[in-house]
Design a protein around this motif. Structure first.
Motif, PDB file in Angstrom:
ATOM      1  N   SER A 182       0.816  -1.200   0.000  1.00 56.91           N
ATOM      2  CA  SER A 182       0.000   0.000   0.000  1.00 56.91           C
ATOM      3  C   SER A 182       0.855   1.259   0.000  1.00 56.91           C
ATOM      4  O   SER A 182       0.558   2.227  -0.716  1.00 56.91           O
ATOM      5  CB  SER A 182      -0.921  -0.004   1.223  1.00 56.91           C
ATOM      6  OG  SER A 182      -1.692   1.173   1.277  1.00 56.91           O
ATOM      7  N   ALA A 183       1.917   1.261   0.781  1.00 55.15           N
ATOM      8  CA  ALA A 183       2.811   2.418   0.818  1.00 55.15           C
ATOM      9  C   ALA A 183       3.480   2.631  -0.519  1.00 55.15           C
ATOM     10  O   ALA A 183       3.613   3.767  -1.006  1.00 55.15           O
ATOM     11  CB  ALA A 183       3.857   2.236   1.920  1.00 55.15           C
ATOM     12  N   VAL A 184       3.934   1.551  -1.148  1.00 52.19           N
ATOM     13  CA  VAL A 184       4.591   1.651  -2.450  1.00 52.19           C
ATOM     14  C   VAL A 184       3.598   2.144  -3.501  1.00 52.19           C
ATOM     15  O   VAL A 184       3.911   3.008  -4.324  1.00 52.19           O
ATOM     16  CB  VAL A 184       5.203   0.299  -2.862  1.00 52.19           C
ATOM     17  CG1 VAL A 184       5.719   0.355  -4.296  1.00 52.19           C
ATOM     18  CG2 VAL A 184       6.333  -0.077  -1.905  1.00 52.19           C
ATOM     19  N   ARG A 185       2.404   1.599  -3.488  1.00 45.65           N
ATOM     20  CA  ARG A 185       1.393   2.004  -4.473  1.00 45.65           C
ATOM     21  C   ARG A 185       1.083   3.497  -4.347  1.00 45.65           C
ATOM     22  O   ARG A 185       0.975   4.203  -5.351  1.00 45.65           O
ATOM     23  CB  ARG A 185       0.121   1.179  -4.296  1.00 45.65           C
ATOM     24  CG  ARG A 185      -0.979   1.494  -5.322  1.00 45.65           C
ATOM     25  CD  ARG A 185      -2.168   0.576  -5.163  1.00 45.65           C
ATOM     26  NE  ARG A 185      -1.813  -0.802  -5.452  1.00 45.65           N
ATOM     27  CZ  ARG A 185      -1.764  -1.312  -6.687  1.00 45.65           C
ATOM     28  NH1 ARG A 185      -2.049  -0.552  -7.739  1.00 45.65           N
ATOM     29  NH2 ARG A 185      -1.435  -2.581  -6.856  1.00 45.65           N
ATOM     30  N   ALA A 186       0.932   3.975  -3.110  1.00 40.74           N
ATOM     31  CA  ALA A 186       0.648   5.395  -2.905  1.00 40.74           C
ATOM     32  C   ALA A 186       1.796   6.259  -3.414  1.00 40.74           C
ATOM     33  O   ALA A 186       1.574   7.300  -4.043  1.00 40.74           O
ATOM     34  CB  ALA A 186       0.392   5.669  -1.425  1.00 40.74           C
ATOM     35  N   ALA A 187       3.030   5.818  -3.162  1.00 40.92           N
ATOM     36  CA  ALA A 187       4.187   6.587  -3.616  1.00 40.92           C
ATOM     37  C   ALA A 187       4.263   6.622  -5.137  1.00 40.92           C
ATOM     38  O   ALA A 187       4.521   7.675  -5.733  1.00 40.92           O
ATOM     39  CB  ALA A 187       5.469   5.990  -3.032  1.00 40.92           C
ATOM     40  N   VAL A 188       4.033   5.491  -5.770  1.00 39.98           N
ATOM     41  CA  VAL A 188       4.066   5.435  -7.236  1.00 39.98           C
ATOM     42  C   VAL A 188       2.972   6.332  -7.805  1.00 39.98           C
ATOM     43  O   VAL A 188       3.180   7.068  -8.776  1.00 39.98           O
ATOM     44  CB  VAL A 188       3.892   3.981  -7.723  1.00 39.98           C
ATOM     45  CG1 VAL A 188       3.686   3.939  -9.238  1.00 39.98           C
ATOM     46  CG2 VAL A 188       5.103   3.148  -7.330  1.00 39.98           C
ATOM     47  N   ARG A 189       1.808   6.275  -7.207  1.00 43.30           N
ATOM     48  CA  ARG A 189       0.678   7.065  -7.705  1.00 43.30           C
ATOM     49  C   ARG A 189       1.009   8.551  -7.711  1.00 43.30           C
ATOM     50  O   ARG A 189       0.706   9.268  -8.672  1.00 43.30           O
ATOM     51  CB  ARG A 189      -0.541   6.802  -6.825  1.00 43.30           C
ATOM     52  CG  ARG A 189      -1.810   7.540  -7.251  1.00 43.30           C
ATOM     53  CD  ARG A 189      -2.921   7.335  -6.238  1.00 43.30           C
ATOM     54  NE  ARG A 189      -3.236   5.930  -6.063  1.00 43.30           N
ATOM     55  CZ  ARG A 189      -3.287   5.296  -4.903  1.00 43.30           C
ATOM     56  NH1 ARG A 189      -3.002   5.960  -3.777  1.00 43.30           N
ATOM     57  NH2 ARG A 189      -3.587   4.022  -4.822  1.00 43.30           N
ATOM     58  N   THR A 193       3.220   9.203 -11.694  1.00 48.70           N
ATOM     59  CA  THR A 193       2.096   9.401 -12.617  1.00 48.70           C
ATOM     60  C   THR A 193       1.597  10.835 -12.484  1.00 48.70           C
ATOM     61  O   THR A 193       1.938  11.545 -11.534  1.00 48.70           O
ATOM     62  CB  THR A 193       0.927   8.443 -12.298  1.00 48.70           C
ATOM     63  OG1 THR A 193       0.240   8.912 -11.121  1.00 48.70           O
ATOM     64  CG2 THR A 193       1.407   7.019 -12.082  1.00 48.70           C
ATOM     65  N   PRO A 194       0.754  11.289 -13.430  1.00 49.87           N
ATOM     66  CA  PRO A 194       0.174  12.645 -13.344  1.00 49.87           C
ATOM     67  C   PRO A 194      -1.040  12.720 -12.430  1.00 49.87           C
ATOM     68  O   PRO A 194      -1.903  13.583 -12.600  1.00 49.87           O
ATOM     69  CB  PRO A 194      -0.209  12.930 -14.808  1.00 49.87           C
ATOM     70  CG  PRO A 194      -0.541  11.599 -15.371  1.00 49.87           C
ATOM     71  CD  PRO A 194       0.427  10.635 -14.729  1.00 49.87           C
ATOM     72  N   TYR A 195      -1.131  11.837 -11.447  1.00 50.04           N
ATOM     73  CA  TYR A 195      -2.294  11.765 -10.569  1.00 50.04           C
ATOM     74  C   TYR A 195      -2.575  13.101  -9.875  1.00 50.04           C
ATOM     75  O   TYR A 195      -3.719  13.594  -9.876  1.00 50.04           O
ATOM     76  CB  TYR A 195      -2.078  10.668  -9.533  1.00 50.04           C
ATOM     77  CG  TYR A 195      -3.183  10.527  -8.509  1.00 50.04           C
ATOM     78  CD1 TYR A 195      -4.447  10.066  -8.886  1.00 50.04           C
ATOM     79  CD2 TYR A 195      -2.968  10.840  -7.172  1.00 50.04           C
ATOM     80  CE1 TYR A 195      -5.459   9.916  -7.951  1.00 50.04           C
ATOM     81  CE2 TYR A 195      -3.968  10.688  -6.228  1.00 50.04           C
ATOM     82  CZ  TYR A 195      -5.219  10.233  -6.623  1.00 50.04           C
ATOM     83  OH  TYR A 195      -6.216  10.088  -5.696  1.00 50.04           O
ATOM     84  N   ASP A 196      -1.553  13.711  -9.295  1.00 48.40           N
ATOM     85  CA  ASP A 196      -1.756  14.972  -8.579  1.00 48.40           C
ATOM     86  C   ASP A 196      -2.237  16.076  -9.508  1.00 48.40           C
ATOM     87  O   ASP A 196      -3.102  16.883  -9.152  1.00 48.40           O
ATOM     88  CB  ASP A 196      -0.468  15.409  -7.886  1.00 48.40           C
ATOM     89  CG  ASP A 196      -0.093  14.494  -6.725  1.00 48.40           C
ATOM     90  OD1 ASP A 196      -0.906  13.610  -6.386  1.00 48.40           O
ATOM     91  OD2 ASP A 196       1.017  14.650  -6.182  1.00 48.40           O
TER      92      ASP A 196
END
Length: 244
Positions: A182-189, A193-196
């Motif tokens: 979960s921590a890794v996924r949040a960091a990758v996101r 990626t242009p998520y923000d």
């Protein structure tokens, strides 16, 4: 209610801060900032043999308690509160030397508390370093292709004390695989990626996640495949410490 209401009982002399101008019934001095009622007659502190005492306002419970312990003679100071219809404590009168000794004791305690806080802060900082290192090792174990500096950055972000992030959850502190992923996924996101930017442009969170899901999965799959040396695959989670 009249200010002639009966003051509360007290161990030792009771001193009043009068609301009206009062003069000493013995020496005539006045108006009096503090007085003692003796047989219905106001007397100044000197005539009541309390003039050598000093006033300590209420507020510091430890200092008040210790001042009275150190003082051979002390008195409680009260004042009538018209709206509440009762006398309320304002402080105490104590011997000046007793107050000085009490202040020294409180200062010694304050210094001891400061040193204890410093030791606790150092202990927590050392625990945080060990926990972050352990979290980073588990990231590298599950995602050997994740660069070491990125793994440490992810671990440091996820495990900030008091942050409420996944690293500080019960699962995170146990270094469960789900928490690490979960921590890794949040960091990758947020960083890969242009998520923000999507969120800032007004795209709804669920829609933004849908748009970048493939990119997140791709990066995580690449990191799971491992780096050239396969570093970090061995060993399970290991962490000892506590979050105060």
């Amino acid at each position: 209610m009249a200010t002639t209401a009966t003051p509360p009982p007290s161990n030792g002399p009771l001193v009043v801060q009068p609301l009206k101008r009062r003069h000493c019934g013995e020496c005539g001095r006045g108006p009096l900032p503090l007085l003692v009622m003796e047989e219905g007659t106001p007397r100044c502190l000197d005539c009541a043999d309390l003039g050598h005492l000093v006033f300590l306002p209420r507020g510091d419970t430890a200092l008040t308690r210790r001042s009275r312990e150190e003082s051979g003679l002390s008195a409680v100071v009260v004042r009538f509160h018209r709206r509440r219809g009762r006398y309320e404590r304002q402080g105490v009168l104590v011997e000046e030397a007793a107050l000085a000794r009490a202040e020294e004791r409180c200062l010694a305690d304050a210094e001891a508390r400061r040193r204890r806080r410093t030791r606790d802060a150092r202990r927590r900082a050392a625990e945080d370093v060990r926990f972050t290192d352990a979290f980073a090792r588990n990231i590298r174990r599950l995602f050997p292709g994740c660069p070491a500096d990125r793994a440490h950055a992810i671990a440091a972000h996820a495990s900030v004390r008091g942050s409420g992030r996944v690293g500080r959850s019960a699962a995170g502190r146990a270094l469960s695989e789900a928490a690490v992923v979960s921590a890794v996924r949040a960091a990758v996101r947020h960083t890969e990626t242009p998520y923000d930017q999507l969120l800032m442009s007004g795209v709804a969170r669920h829609e933004a996640r849908r748009r970048i899901a493939a990119a997140v999965d791709g990066t995580m799959a690449c990191w799971r495949e491992g780096g050239p040396d396969g570093e970090g695959r061995e060993g399970g989670p290991a962490w000892e410490g506590e979050d105060d």
